[in-house]
Write a protein that holds these residues in place. Sequence first.
Motif, PDB file in Angstrom:
ATOM      1  N   ASN A 278      -7.571 -25.129  20.991  1.00 18.86           N
ATOM      2  CA  ASN A 278      -8.920 -25.645  20.720  1.00 18.86           C
ATOM      3  C   ASN A 278      -8.832 -26.911  19.881  1.00 18.86           C
ATOM      4  OD1 ASN A 278      -9.959 -22.277  19.958  1.00 18.86           O
ATOM      5  ND2 ASN A 278     -10.036 -23.320  21.931  1.00 18.86           N
ATOM      6  N   ARG A 279      -7.943 -26.886  18.895  1.00 18.56           N
ATOM      7  CA  ARG A 279      -7.846 -28.045  17.999  1.00 18.56           C
ATOM      8  C   ARG A 279      -7.330 -29.271  18.752  1.00 18.56           C
ATOM      9  NH1 ARG A 279      -5.704 -23.956  14.640  1.00 18.56           N
ATOM     10  NH2 ARG A 279      -3.624 -24.880  14.522  1.00 18.56           N
ATOM     11  N   ILE A 280      -6.397 -29.012  19.661  1.00 22.08           N
ATOM     12  CA  ILE A 280      -5.895 -30.127  20.480  1.00 22.08           C
ATOM     13  C   ILE A 280      -7.040 -30.681  21.346  1.00 22.08           C
ATOM     14  CG2 ILE A 280      -4.350 -30.709  22.399  1.00 22.08           C
ATOM     15  CD1 ILE A 280      -2.329 -28.723  21.164  1.00 22.08           C
ATOM     16  N   LYS A 284      -8.641 -34.504  21.353  1.00 20.52           N
ATOM     17  CA  LYS A 284      -8.713 -35.311  22.577  1.00 20.52           C
ATOM     18  C   LYS A 284     -10.138 -35.773  22.841  1.00 20.52           C
ATOM     19  CE  LYS A 284      -4.635 -33.669  24.991  1.00 20.52           C
ATOM     20  NZ  LYS A 284      -4.136 -32.627  25.889  1.00 20.52           N
ATOM     21  N   LYS A 285     -11.065 -34.872  22.635  1.00 21.73           N
ATOM     22  CA  LYS A 285     -12.472 -35.208  22.861  1.00 21.73           C
ATOM     23  C   LYS A 285     -12.933 -36.298  21.902  1.00 21.73           C
ATOM     24  CE  LYS A 285     -16.494 -33.419  24.607  1.00 21.73           C
ATOM     25  NZ  LYS A 285     -16.713 -32.572  25.764  1.00 21.73           N
ATOM     26  N   LYS A 286     -12.501 -36.193  20.650  1.00 22.03           N
ATOM     27  CA  LYS A 286     -12.910 -37.194  19.662  1.00 22.03           C
ATOM     28  C   LYS A 286     -12.347 -38.559  20.043  1.00 22.03           C
ATOM     29  CE  LYS A 286     -14.852 -34.203  16.910  1.00 22.03           C
ATOM     30  NZ  LYS A 286     -16.284 -34.110  16.788  1.00 22.03           N
ATOM     31  N   ILE A 287     -11.122 -38.566  20.534  1.00 23.04           N
ATOM     32  CA  ILE A 287     -10.500 -39.833  20.930  1.00 23.04           C
ATOM     33  C   ILE A 287     -11.296 -40.453  22.077  1.00 23.04           C
ATOM     34  CG2 ILE A 287      -8.439 -40.831  22.006  1.00 23.04           C
ATOM     35  CD1 ILE A 287      -6.817 -38.801  20.340  1.00 23.04           C
ATOM     36  N   ASN A 293      -8.380 -45.944  23.894  1.00 27.98           N
ATOM     37  CA  ASN A 293      -7.468 -45.760  25.002  1.00 27.98           C
ATOM     38  C   ASN A 293      -6.526 -44.585  24.714  1.00 27.98           C
ATOM     39  OD1 ASN A 293      -5.595 -45.972  26.985  1.00 27.98           O
ATOM     40  ND2 ASN A 293      -5.478 -48.215  26.871  1.00 27.98           N
ATOM     41  N   GLU A 294      -6.422 -43.687  25.672  1.00 30.23           N
ATOM     42  CA  GLU A 294      -5.596 -42.493  25.463  1.00 30.23           C
ATOM     43  C   GLU A 294      -4.157 -42.820  25.107  1.00 30.23           C
ATOM     44  OE1 GLU A 294      -5.849 -38.999  28.229  1.00 30.23           O
ATOM     45  OE2 GLU A 294      -7.491 -40.233  28.989  1.00 30.23           O
ATOM     46  N   GLU A 295      -3.687 -43.943  25.641  1.00 34.69           N
ATOM     47  CA  GLU A 295      -2.281 -44.271  25.399  1.00 34.69           C
ATOM     48  C   GLU A 295      -2.007 -44.683  23.970  1.00 34.69           C
ATOM     49  OE1 GLU A 295      -1.387 -47.122  28.407  1.00 34.69           O
ATOM     50  OE2 GLU A 295      -1.861 -45.613  29.939  1.00 34.69           O
ATOM     51  N   PHE A 296      -3.071 -44.917  23.246  1.00 31.33           N
ATOM     52  CA  PHE A 296      -2.923 -45.320  21.855  1.00 31.33           C
ATOM     53  C   PHE A 296      -2.189 -44.264  21.016  1.00 31.33           C
ATOM     54  CE2 PHE A 296      -5.067 -44.107  17.884  1.00 31.33           C
ATOM     55  CZ  PHE A 296      -4.627 -45.116  17.043  1.00 31.33           C
ATOM     56  N   ILE A 297      -2.386 -43.016  21.382  1.00 32.62           N
ATOM     57  CA  ILE A 297      -1.801 -41.950  20.565  1.00 32.62           C
ATOM     58  C   ILE A 297      -0.947 -41.022  21.429  1.00 32.62           C
ATOM     59  CG2 ILE A 297      -3.939 -40.565  20.758  1.00 32.62           C
ATOM     60  CD1 ILE A 297      -3.347 -39.580  17.868  1.00 32.62           C
ATOM     61  N   THR A 298       0.225 -40.689  20.944  1.00 27.13           N
ATOM     62  CA  THR A 298       1.115 -39.848  21.751  1.00 27.13           C
ATOM     63  C   THR A 298       0.714 -38.382  21.637  1.00 27.13           C
ATOM     64  OG1 THR A 298       2.670 -39.485  19.947  1.00 27.13           O
ATOM     65  CG2 THR A 298       3.095 -41.388  21.377  1.00 27.13           C
ATOM     66  N   LYS A 299       1.152 -37.615  22.622  1.00 25.41           N
ATOM     67  CA  LYS A 299       0.875 -36.176  22.608  1.00 25.41           C
ATOM     68  C   LYS A 299       1.459 -35.520  21.362  1.00 25.41           C
ATOM     69  CE  LYS A 299       0.377 -34.619  27.333  1.00 25.41           C
ATOM     70  NZ  LYS A 299       1.037 -33.911  28.435  1.00 25.41           N
ATOM     71  N   GLU A 300       2.637 -35.982  20.996  1.00 25.57           N
ATOM     72  CA  GLU A 300       3.292 -35.377  19.828  1.00 25.57           C
ATOM     73  C   GLU A 300       2.456 -35.597  18.569  1.00 25.57           C
ATOM     74  OE1 GLU A 300       4.802 -37.380  21.947  1.00 25.57           O
ATOM     75  OE2 GLU A 300       6.257 -36.054  22.917  1.00 25.57           O
ATOM     76  N   ALA A 301       1.855 -36.786  18.481  1.00 26.99           N
ATOM     77  CA  ALA A 301       1.027 -37.068  17.299  1.00 26.99           C
ATOM     78  C   ALA A 301      -0.204 -36.163  17.296  1.00 26.99           C
ATOM     79  CB  ALA A 301       0.618 -38.536  17.277  1.00 26.99           C
ATOM     80  N   ILE A 302      -0.808 -35.993  18.466  1.00 29.90           N
ATOM     81  CA  ILE A 302      -1.981 -35.110  18.559  1.00 29.90           C
ATOM     82  C   ILE A 302      -1.585 -33.681  18.168  1.00 29.90           C
ATOM     83  CG2 ILE A 302      -3.642 -34.043  20.138  1.00 29.90           C
ATOM     84  CD1 ILE A 302      -3.693 -36.629  21.707  1.00 29.90           C
ATOM     85  N   ASN A 303      -0.468 -33.233  18.707  1.00 23.86           N
ATOM     86  CA  ASN A 303      -0.018 -31.873  18.390  1.00 23.86           C
ATOM     87  C   ASN A 303       0.240 -31.696  16.901  1.00 23.86           C
ATOM     88  OD1 ASN A 303      -0.159 -31.248  21.033  1.00 23.86           O
ATOM     89  ND2 ASN A 303       2.018 -31.454  21.448  1.00 23.86           N
TER      90      ASN A 303
END
Length: 449
Positions: A278-280, A284-287, A293-303
């Motif tokens: 849910n937090r992930i 993502k929704k806030k971004i 741009n989604e590419e601005f932030i990596t998946k690892e950073a989001i996690n």
Amino acid sequence: MQSKYQQQWDEVINNLKEKFDSKTYEEIIEPINTVHKFEDNILYIIAPSLFHKSRIEKFFYEDFIEEILNVCKKTYDVKFIVEDEIKKNLHEQLLTQSDNLPKLFRGNLKPTYTFSNYVVGKFNRFASTTALKVAEQPGMVANPLYIFGGVGLGKTHLMQAIGNYVLDDSKDAKVLYIKTEKFIEEFVTSIRTSNKSLFSKKFDDIDVFLIDDIQFLSKAEESQIEFFKIFEELHNKNKQIVVTSDRKPSELKNMMDRLTSRFEWGVLVDITAPDLQNRIDIIKKKILSENINEEFITKEAINYIAKVFVNSVRELEGALKRVIFYCAMGNIDCSLEVAKEALETIVPEKNIKSINMNDITERVCAYYNLSREQLMSTIRKKEIAYPRHIAMYLMREMLDAPFKKIAYYFGGRDHSSVIYAVDKIKLNIQVDKDLQKAIAELKEINFDS
Ligand code: ADP
Ligand code: MG
């Protein structure tokens, strides 16, 4: 003497201190401290630089608007200008720029608090589906609707989403949102100034009454009596009432019984803490909603952010805002390292822990939509046994856990079955693209690797 607006602005700035961590506050909020002028319901505030101005507008505009409403009890718009602009009198340019800002005035509802901006998961599903039904048919499905849960979990957002929905549906609907503290304050003032009828009038012809944080009504006996009257009148007229609280009605202290029993008549829905997935999703929704741009932030950073900020959505949002701002300042993209750097000073110490077996279990269950009981069971059906083997493989791979420990964790089975499972997954990974993808995604959660 300081102007009235300057005094109010000082108060706005001061109040925002509580909303941000000290670094963000000192670097970003505090320097925006001078009122240039007040004109046509717009407060013009001086920003130290163009850069500062554009960041403030993009990321903090709503925070200012919200606080202005709190302090001034009125909705003023706010525009940020830099000194050069004042000198050059770039008034017109400012006006056209401001057209790009979100439209924010909607009574005192925040226009961004909508259902479409609300991430739904197990933690809030019942609450949000009930709220949506209430919004579709005010007064018909659940009256009062009583939303309860801990701080920063989305009660105010959900309540205002109902209000915004009703207003979208019918422009003429009268929606009144009020915080309980404000309700008390206004009521007490009305008695002091012998204006009580004016106060009651405010609630006369509303269709949807949203009252936030009702727990603050405890102890305020007179206000409870007044609130009860308003409640009864609206309820008798089938007008929708929505209440939020940090606890169940039965746990409200020093509250009149007839009031708590009225709350119990309605529908009670609770919001719990969001889980990792849910937090992930929320991040993502806030971004997306920031148009980044989604590419601005990596998946690892989001996690990483989702792993570390676990207590509330508000905390999560604050962390994300900080990261975005940090990157904007340095004009860099957000990798895991950058996120760690940006959040260094505000990460709760206890949350910097590496992943454990339970985390892997939780993650695999969420991924394959299984309950923990199913995963831990001895059921051999492929839909359950395969994810179980994957969990065992991940424990071996990511934690370097001994086979015996994994076997023990899964209910004390023979450790040779774990060796078999891990080997099988290892082999399958080589040939199965879907499995490769699943493992990669499941592994990403390990932000420390
Ligand atoms: P509460 O009233 O329970 O203290 P809020 O409604 O003020 O919490 O929520 C805190 C912040 O988190 C708000 O900015 C809100 O938009 C955001 N938020 C909370 N829950 C969600 C959600 N499910 N999806 C998206 N944003 C959320
Ligand atoms: Mg709230």
